[in-house]
Design an enzyme around this catalytic site. Structure first.
Site, short mmCIF file in Angstrom:
data_model
loop_
_atom_site.label_atom_id
_atom_site.label_comp_id
_atom_site.label_asym_id
_atom_site.label_seq_id
_atom_site.Cartn_x
_atom_site.Cartn_y
_atom_site.Cartn_z
N GLN A 126 0.83 -1.21 0.00
CA GLN A 126 0.00 0.00 0.00
C GLN A 126 0.85 1.25 0.00
OE1 GLN A 126 -2.26 0.59 3.62
NE2 GLN A 126 -3.90 1.64 2.55
N GLY A 127 0.59 2.18 -0.92
CA GLY A 127 1.31 3.44 -0.99
C GLY A 127 0.40 4.61 -0.65
N SER A 129 0.62 6.51 3.02
CA SER A 129 1.31 7.47 3.89
C SER A 129 2.59 8.01 3.25
CB SER A 129 1.66 6.80 5.22
OG SER A 129 0.50 6.46 5.94
N GLU A 244 -10.58 -1.78 5.63
CA GLU A 244 -9.42 -1.98 6.49
C GLU A 244 -9.76 -1.79 7.96
OE1 GLU A 244 -4.85 -0.27 7.07
OE2 GLU A 244 -6.25 0.78 5.77
N SER A 383 -5.69 7.29 12.17
CA SER A 383 -5.45 7.34 13.61
C SER A 383 -6.76 7.42 14.38
CB SER A 383 -4.57 8.54 13.96
OG SER A 383 -5.29 9.74 13.81
#
Length: 398
Positions: A126-127, A129, A244, A383
């Site tokens: 996964q790209g 962050s 997710e 977060s």
């Protein structure tokens, strides 16, 4: 809303247990229960067995090779796999990109990529962050500029989990600086063998090579690798993150950790007797068990709604927050339960084929590393602070 298991659900649980008994390699189960890192081949071997049984892609429609599990069957399957010591397969292809392609991908993309995800030909990472864009993902700066039939990509991604094993990366890239930040983002598929891609390891505090940073230097990506519509990748990103976040709650893993905590606390004694009888420790353990029971009930409510055709709303964010807090608390209590044996951390003991002897009981060896690693639970996938903002908007309208 029905939260009770049916006779068919109980029969399915027995079927899963029998399958795990006959097919889960004992070496893989031993690694899982001993806190060891699994190799890529371990994951591929287990994925192949699930694919052969038709129990691999639980969030995919059957027409694309999905398992056809009901939401309750998926819940049961995950619970039994954890109890047996089966590994959780990396989610990037199966649980993240697959649903996005099925929802937003072209027919050509579905026909090419989906079978290769199922059989393990392509491994994805996964790209999302970046060094300056984590929780505030819309501020990402990796650019993709259209040049004929290609995009030219420049930028950097970080915290790329298991990228060292991957063949491809799905990326959020900025294709426009006009309007709101979310409006100029696109969803792009990039072959990691493309010239200009560099991946470097990030060694975490417990000594593992789990995450990486990825650099893109004039990387040419075919325009056909765009998923959905240019500048509308934020829609894909939100859809992926909903899948997710619910899984991050990890109800089955928390239940297994609680059972382990009770066992360890019952075996740990000092001059006052077993730790489980210590009032302060017992109170903390009871508190987290109550929270876990409430979370499991909430999870079953979401499962029941999905069974009836509903779509999770703020519940996925609620489960993400509470689930990560519970798992962090259980990790802390386990570390405290083994006392001084949790202090020395010797990662070489956990290496495959190591002859190093553990310091103290076997179950104490991975606890320090797990404690540090699980600090990330409340950060990745959005977060917990961001999740609270989502809940306030969806529930309170703030």
């Amino acid at each position: 809303m029905h939260l009770d298991y049916s006779a068919g659900d109980h029969a399915f649980r027995d079927e899963v247990r029998a399958f795990l008994k006959d097919n889960l390699p004992s070496a893989i189960a031993a690694k899982m229960k001993g806190g060891q890192m699994l190799s890529k081949q371990d994951f591929l071997d287990w994925q192949a067995k699930l694919l052969a049984r038709g129990w691999l892609a639980h969030s995919w429609p059957e027409e694309y090779g999905g398992s056809g599990f009901t939401p309750f069957q998926k819940h049961i399957f995950e619970e039994e796999c954890v109890n047996a010591g089966a590994p959780e397969l990396p989610p990037f292809g199966l649980n993240m990109l697959g649903p996005v392609l099925i929802k937003f991908g072209s027919d050509e993309q579905k026909a090419h990529y989906l079978p290769r995800i199922l059989d393990g030909t392509d491994w994805w990472c996964q790209g999302y962050s970046e060094p300056g864009a984590g929780s505030d993902l819309a501020s990402l700066k990796t650019r993709a500029v259209r040049d004929g039939d290609h995009y030219v990509v420049n930028g950097q991604k970080t915290w790329t989990t298991l990228g060292q094993y991957a063949d491809w990366i799905f990326c959020l890239v900025r294709t426009s600086t006009e309007g709101k930040p979310q409006e100029g983002i696109s969803f792009l598929l990039i072959d990691l063998d493309t010239p200009g891609v560099t991946m470097r390891p990030i060694i975490t505090i417990e000594g593992d090579h789990e995450v990486n940073e990825v650099f893109f230097d004039d990387v040419r990506v075919p325009a056909a690798n765009l998923v959905g519509v240019e500048n509308k990748g934020w829609t894909c990103a939100k859809y992926l993150l909903t899948h997710e976040r619910t899984g991050i709650a990890g109800v089955a893993y928390a239940k297994a950790a609680l059972a382990k905590l009770k066992r360890v606390a019952g075996e740990t004694e000092d001059e006052d007797g077993p730790l489980i009888d210590d009032p302060h420790f017992a109170a903390r353990m009871a508190s987290v068990e109550i929270d876990l029971m409430a979370m499991e009930l909430t999870n079953l409510r979401v499962v029941s709604q999905a069974q009836d055709g509903g779509v999770p709303g703020p519940e996925s964010s609620m489960l993400k927050i509470k689930g990560t807090q519970i798992r962090q608390e259980l990790s802390d209590l386990l570390r405290r339960a083994v006392g001084p044996y949790a202090l020395p951390f010797t990662p070489e003991v956990l290496e495959d084929g190591s002859n190093e002897a553990p310091v103290g009981p076997d179950y104490a060896t991975p606890l320090a590393g797990q404690y540090f690693n699980r600090r990330k639970y409340s950060i990745y996938g959005g977060s917990n602070e961001i999740q609270r903002n989502i809940i306030s908007k969806m529930v309170l309208g703030l």
